[in-house]
Enzyme design. Structure first.
Site, mmCIF file in Angstrom:
data_model
loop_
_atom_site.group_PDB
_atom_site.id
_atom_site.type_symbol
_atom_site.label_atom_id
_atom_site.label_comp_id
_atom_site.label_asym_id
_atom_site.label_seq_id
_atom_site.Cartn_x
_atom_site.Cartn_y
_atom_site.Cartn_z
ATOM 1 N N PHE A 1 -17.085 -31.323 52.196
ATOM 2 C CA PHE A 1 -17.001 -29.934 52.704
ATOM 3 C C PHE A 1 -17.100 -28.878 51.606
ATOM 4 O O PHE A 1 -17.487 -27.753 51.856
ATOM 5 C CB PHE A 1 -15.690 -29.741 53.489
ATOM 6 C CG PHE A 1 -14.483 -29.663 52.602
ATOM 7 C CD1 PHE A 1 -13.927 -30.812 52.059
ATOM 8 C CD2 PHE A 1 -13.894 -28.436 52.286
ATOM 9 C CE1 PHE A 1 -12.798 -30.748 51.229
ATOM 10 C CE2 PHE A 1 -12.785 -28.362 51.451
ATOM 11 C CZ PHE A 1 -12.241 -29.524 50.919
ATOM 12 N N GLY B 1 -18.840 -29.272 48.664
ATOM 13 C CA GLY B 1 -20.042 -29.396 47.833
ATOM 14 C C GLY B 1 -21.054 -28.314 48.197
ATOM 15 O O GLY B 1 -20.797 -27.477 49.071
ATOM 16 N N ALA C 1 -30.377 -38.769 59.199
ATOM 17 C CA ALA C 1 -31.693 -38.176 58.941
ATOM 18 C C ALA C 1 -31.838 -37.870 57.458
ATOM 19 O O ALA C 1 -30.899 -37.405 56.810
ATOM 20 C CB ALA C 1 -31.868 -36.905 59.759
ATOM 21 N N ASN D 1 -34.061 -35.757 56.356
ATOM 22 C CA ASN D 1 -34.538 -34.380 56.240
ATOM 23 C C ASN D 1 -34.120 -33.615 57.491
ATOM 24 O O ASN D 1 -34.531 -33.967 58.588
ATOM 25 C CB ASN D 1 -36.068 -34.380 56.099
ATOM 26 C CG ASN D 1 -36.602 -33.047 55.623
ATOM 27 O OD1 ASN D 1 -36.002 -32.002 55.875
ATOM 28 N ND2 ASN D 1 -37.729 -33.070 54.942
ATOM 29 N N PHE D 2 -33.300 -32.591 57.316
ATOM 30 C CA PHE D 2 -32.895 -31.769 58.448
ATOM 31 C C PHE D 2 -33.716 -30.474 58.527
ATOM 32 O O PHE D 2 -33.369 -29.561 59.255
ATOM 33 C CB PHE D 2 -31.397 -31.454 58.390
ATOM 34 C CG PHE D 2 -30.538 -32.536 58.969
ATOM 35 C CD1 PHE D 2 -30.390 -32.651 60.341
ATOM 36 C CD2 PHE D 2 -29.900 -33.456 58.160
ATOM 37 C CE1 PHE D 2 -29.600 -33.656 60.896
ATOM 38 C CE2 PHE D 2 -29.115 -34.470 58.708
ATOM 39 C CZ PHE D 2 -28.962 -34.572 60.072
ATOM 40 N N HIS E 1 -43.649 -28.877 44.581
ATOM 41 C CA HIS E 1 -42.211 -28.720 44.344
ATOM 42 C C HIS E 1 -41.962 -28.056 42.997
ATOM 43 O O HIS E 1 -42.832 -28.009 42.137
ATOM 44 C CB HIS E 1 -41.514 -30.079 44.407
ATOM 45 C CG HIS E 1 -41.295 -30.569 45.809
ATOM 46 N ND1 HIS E 1 -42.283 -31.187 46.527
ATOM 47 C CD2 HIS E 1 -40.214 -30.492 46.640
ATOM 48 C CE1 HIS E 1 -41.813 -31.487 47.734
ATOM 49 N NE2 HIS E 1 -40.568 -31.078 47.830
ATOM 50 N N LYS F 1 -38.329 -31.439 39.786
ATOM 51 C CA LYS F 1 -38.365 -32.636 40.650
ATOM 52 C C LYS F 1 -39.129 -33.717 39.918
ATOM 53 O O LYS F 1 -40.329 -33.575 39.650
ATOM 54 C CB LYS F 1 -39.031 -32.322 41.985
ATOM 55 C CG LYS F 1 -38.990 -33.499 42.972
ATOM 56 C CD LYS F 1 -39.521 -33.094 44.347
ATOM 57 C CE LYS F 1 -39.600 -34.268 45.295
ATOM 58 N NZ LYS F 1 -38.287 -34.875 45.595
ATOM 59 N N THR G 1 -40.914 -36.743 51.923
ATOM 60 C CA THR G 1 -41.569 -36.192 53.122
ATOM 61 C C THR G 1 -43.079 -36.475 53.104
ATOM 62 O O THR G 1 -43.660 -36.839 54.134
ATOM 63 C CB THR G 1 -41.315 -34.673 53.213
ATOM 64 O OG1 THR G 1 -39.901 -34.457 53.268
ATOM 65 C CG2 THR G 1 -41.948 -34.076 54.450
#
Lengths: 257, 257, 257, 257
Positions: free
Chosen positions: A9, A11, A119, A121-122, A149, A153, A160
Site C-alpha cells: 500500500f 509503494g 494481469a 499489464n493493467f 521506451h 529500460k 507487451t
C-alpha cells in the site's frame, strides 16, 4: 461498498491504488499490508484511523471483498494464496509468478468459485491494442511491431510487444511470410514467427507501442502511448468492478474486455 | 526558355521528367536519348516533331542547357562526361556511380565553370528531413531512425536512412551514447555510430522515413512519406532552375536548399 | 562559475530551475526572489546556507551573472528592468509582457551591451520545430498544423501552433492556396492566412504539436511531443550559456539556435 | 468456381474488380455491363471471348452467382433490383442510394434468402478501424477524429470519419464530455455528439483516418492509411466469398468482420 485491502500500500504503485480507491465512491480502503514496515499507525501513511495496517499475513483478520497486490515478485504467490483462502478476490498486478504458480492459484480460486484476476499489464490502451491486433491479424497477413521506451529500460523487446506478436501468431495459426532481404546491418528487427519487432530506447518516451498491418495499398496501425503510469489505475478500477461478478480467476486483463 | 535533353526519356522516371518539362512554362524538351531503341521517330513516343531522338551519344548535335539523366548505372558516367564536354549542365538522378567517378566529373565541370548536380534522392521531403536532422543532432544527443518501405525492397536499410545516420554522426562529431541492453531477439536495430536504424517491409507503404530525437521529457520527430514517385519531379524542377545559376557541380540536393 | 538569481525560485518551474542549476557543474545558485514570502531562511526551502533569499527587489545586493525569471505576468517587467539596471543578464520565461514592454527592455539591455533573452517557449523540440517549419515553408506551398493538449487547457489554439503558422506565413510572404470546400460541420480548422490549425483536447496528452507539409506525392511532418515539463530546463540551460557571450537582449529561443 | 457479372466493368474501379477476379483462382468473370457503351465485343476491352458484354439490363440472360456493382448513383438501385430478381447475389460498392432504397433492396433479398452486401467502404483497414473504435469507445470516454485527404476532396468531413463518430456515439449511448474552451479561431473541429472531427486537405495524401482515445496518462490511436485505391479489392474479394454463404442482404462491410 467494495471493501479493499492493498498489499504494498505504501509503494509507488500502491499509493496510486490507494488514491484511486479514495477517488471512487463505491470503494473503501479497509487495510494495508507490507511485511517490511514496523509502524502500524495509519496516520503515519496519511490514512484515516479506520484503516488497519498489517506487517504479517497471519494478523490480517478483516472481512474484505478485494485484495489488490502491487508488492514484490518473491511475496506475491503467498499473498495471493492467503487472499484466496480467506475468500478475498485477488486483483494482482505484481509480476514475477511462474506459469505453475499461476495454475495453482487459478485452481484454488476456481474451486471456491471466487472471482479474481492476475494481469501483467493493467493499461487499458495496451490491452485493447493487443485485442485489436488479434482481430486484425485474421485479415492482414503481414504486420510489424515497434515499441519505444525510456532509455533506462534494459530489456528488449517489452513484454507487451512480445505478447502482441504471440497473439498475432496464435490468431493466424501460421508463420508470417518472409521477404528476401539483404540486411548487413541487422536493421530488420527481431523475429517472432515472421512478425518483426523493433525496440527503441530514447529519453522523452515513457512507454509507447504500435502494431502496423500492411495490405495492398493500405496500412492499419494500432498504437498506444503512456505518458503517466497513473494510467494503470483505470484498468485496476475496471478489474475490481468486474471480478466482483465473476466466479473464477482470470489471467490477463484482455479476458475481461 | 531552358532547353533540355532527357537521357532515359522513355523509361519510367524519364516519362515523368518529360511530363514535368511539358508542364513547365520556362522549359522545353529538345532531345531524348536511349541507346537501346531503334525507332527515332518522336511521334512513336507521343512527342512533338521538333524533339530529336537519339540512340548514340556521338549523334547528339543539339545545343541544350540541361542534361537530365534517369538512365542505368552502367551508362550514367559516360553520359554525364559527354554532357559536360558539350557544355550541357548535368542533372543526374541515376544511381550507381562510384565516389571516384563522381570526383572526376566534378573536377571536369568545375574546371569549365559549369553548373550541375548529382543527387541520389530528388525527393524534397527526404532532403529537408536530412537537413533538419543535421541541425537537430546538435541539440539532441540521442536519436533513432525508422524507415518503412514496400515489401519488395530487398536492401535494408534504405540509402536515405543510412545517409541520415551519417549526417547525424558528422553533425555531432562523436558516437551516440550506448545504453546497456538485454536484447536476445536483436530488436534494437542496426547501429551506425550509436544511432539505431530500424527497417520495416510491409505492403501498403511506398517509402516512409522518420528520425526521432529524444531529450529529457520531450521528443522531436521529422518524418516524410512518399505516396507517389511523381514527388521526385518537384526536386528535379528545383534543381534545373538552380543549376542554371551555378558554376560548379554539386553533389546532393541538400546543398541547393 | 556562472552565478544565478532565480525569481520565483520556489514555484513549480522555479524549483525545476534550481534543480537544473544544482545539476550543472558550471552554475551556482546565489539568490532566490519571491515578493510573497515571509520566510527568508534558505533551509526552509531545502537550499544551502550560502543562498540568499529575498522578498523585496530593493534588498537584492548580490553580484550575479544571470537572472532567471519564472514568476508572474504582473511582476516580470519590473523584475527584468531591475536585473538589467544591475547589469545582470535576464533569462525570462515568464509570459505576459506586452510588445511595448519587451521593446523597452530590449533597448535598455542593448544600450548597456548586456546579453539576455525573453522567450515564450524554452522547449527545444518546439523551437526547432518552428525553425524547421520556416525553412520547409519555402519549398512546400501547403501546410496544416495539429496541436494536442491535455483536456484542461482552455485556450485554443496553443501559442506554439499560432506562432508556427505566423512563421510559415512570414517565410512564404503570401497567403496559402485555398481549396474549395463543402464543410457544414466546420471540420476544416482555424485559418491563419490559409494555413489551417486543428486543436485537440484529450486526457493522456501533455503538449504535442505537428506541422504537416504536403506536395505532389509526398508529405513532410515535423512533430514534437512533451511528456514532462522538465524538458524546458534543457532550453533554459542552453540559454544561460548562450547569453553569457551575447551583448544584446534576444527575443525568442529560436534566435539562439 | 464463383461466376461474376461486373456492372461498370470498364470504369476505373470496375477494371480493378476485373483484375481481382482474374487473379483469383476460384472466381470467373462471365459478364460485363455498362449502359453507355455501344461496342459489345469483349476483345475491345481486353477481355476473353467467353465474357459476355451487355449495354441493356433486359438483355442479361446469364446464370451468375455474384453481381459486383461499381457504376453510378443514378443506376445502382435499378441494377441491384435486377440482380436480386434474377437471384444473383449483389456486392454493391456504388454510393448514392437513399436509406429507403436500401431498405427496399434488403427486404427483396431477405425474402428470397439471397446473400448480398451494400457497403460504402470496402477498405479493410477503414472497416476494422471503425469496428475497433466501437469497442474502445466503451472503455475510453473521450475521443477525437482526424482525417487527411488529397486537396481535391471538396466535402468534409469524410464519410468514414463521420461514420466513425456515429459508431462511437452509439457504443457509448451518450454525448461525450465537453471541456470549456476559449477558441476564437474555431480550431476545435466539427462536433458530433461531443466527438470532435478534424479534416485536413493537402497534396501528398490519398486517404488517411485516425481515431484517438484519451484516458488518464494514456492514449490509444487507431489509424489507417490508403496509398492506393487497389486496396478496396481486398474487401471486395472478402465480401464475394462471405456473401456466398449468407442468406440475407448485409449493409456495411463491418457486419461481415
Amino acid at each position: 461498498m467494495i471493501k479493499i485491502i492493498v498489499s504494498g500500500f505504501n509503494g509507488s504503485m500502491g499509493q496510486k491504488v490507494v488514491k484511486m480507491i479514495n477517488d471512487s465512491a463505491d470503494m473503501q480502503l479497509v487495510g494495508g499490508f507490507n511485511p517490511v514496515i514496523n509502524d502500524l499507525d495509519p496516520k503515519s501513511y496519511g490514512l484515516p484511523d479506520d484503516v488497519k495496517i498489517f506487517s504479517k499475513l497471519e494478523d490480517i483478520n478483516l472481512k474484505a471483498d478485494i485484495w489488490i497486490d502491487f508488492s514484490i515478485p518473491s511475496a506475491v504467490f503467498d499473498n495471493t494464496k492467503f487472499a484466496i483462502e480467506k475468500g478475498i478476490r485477488p486483483v494482482i498486478g505484481t509480476s514475477g509468478m511462474s506459469e505453475e504458480q499461476t495454475t495453482i492459484l487459478k485452481k484454488m480460486a476456481d474451486d471456491k468459485n471466487l472471482g479474481g484476476i492476475i494481469a501483467s499489464n493493467f493499461g487499458l490502451s495496451a490491452v485493447l491494442m493487443m485485442k485489436f491486433a488479434q482481430t486484425a491479424a485474421k485479415y492482414f497477413k503481414e504486420s510489424e511491431i515497434i515499441e519505444k521506451h525510456h532509455e533506462d529500460k534494459i530489456d528488449a523487446p517489452s513484454g507487451t510487444a512480445l505478447n502482441t506478436a504471440r497473439l498475432i501468431y496464435e490468431a493466424r495459426g501460421n508463420d508470417q511470410i518472409q521477404h528476401s532481404s539483404d540486411d548487413p546491418m541487422n536493421t530488420r528487427g527481431g523475429d517472432y514467427h515472421g512478425t518483426k519487432i523493433h525496440a527503441l530506447r530514447l529519453p522523452g518516451f515513457v512507454a509507447d507501442e504500435e502494431v502496423i498491418f500492411g495490405g495492398i495499398g493500405e496500412t492499419l496501425t494500432i498504437s498506444q502511448s503512456t505518458t503517466d503510469r497513473q494510467s494503470f489505475m483505470t484498468g485496476v478500477k475496471l478489474a475490481v468492478h468486474e471480478v466482483m461478478g465473476k466466479n473464477q480467476l482470470i489471467v490477463g486483463l484482455e479476458k475481461l474486455i
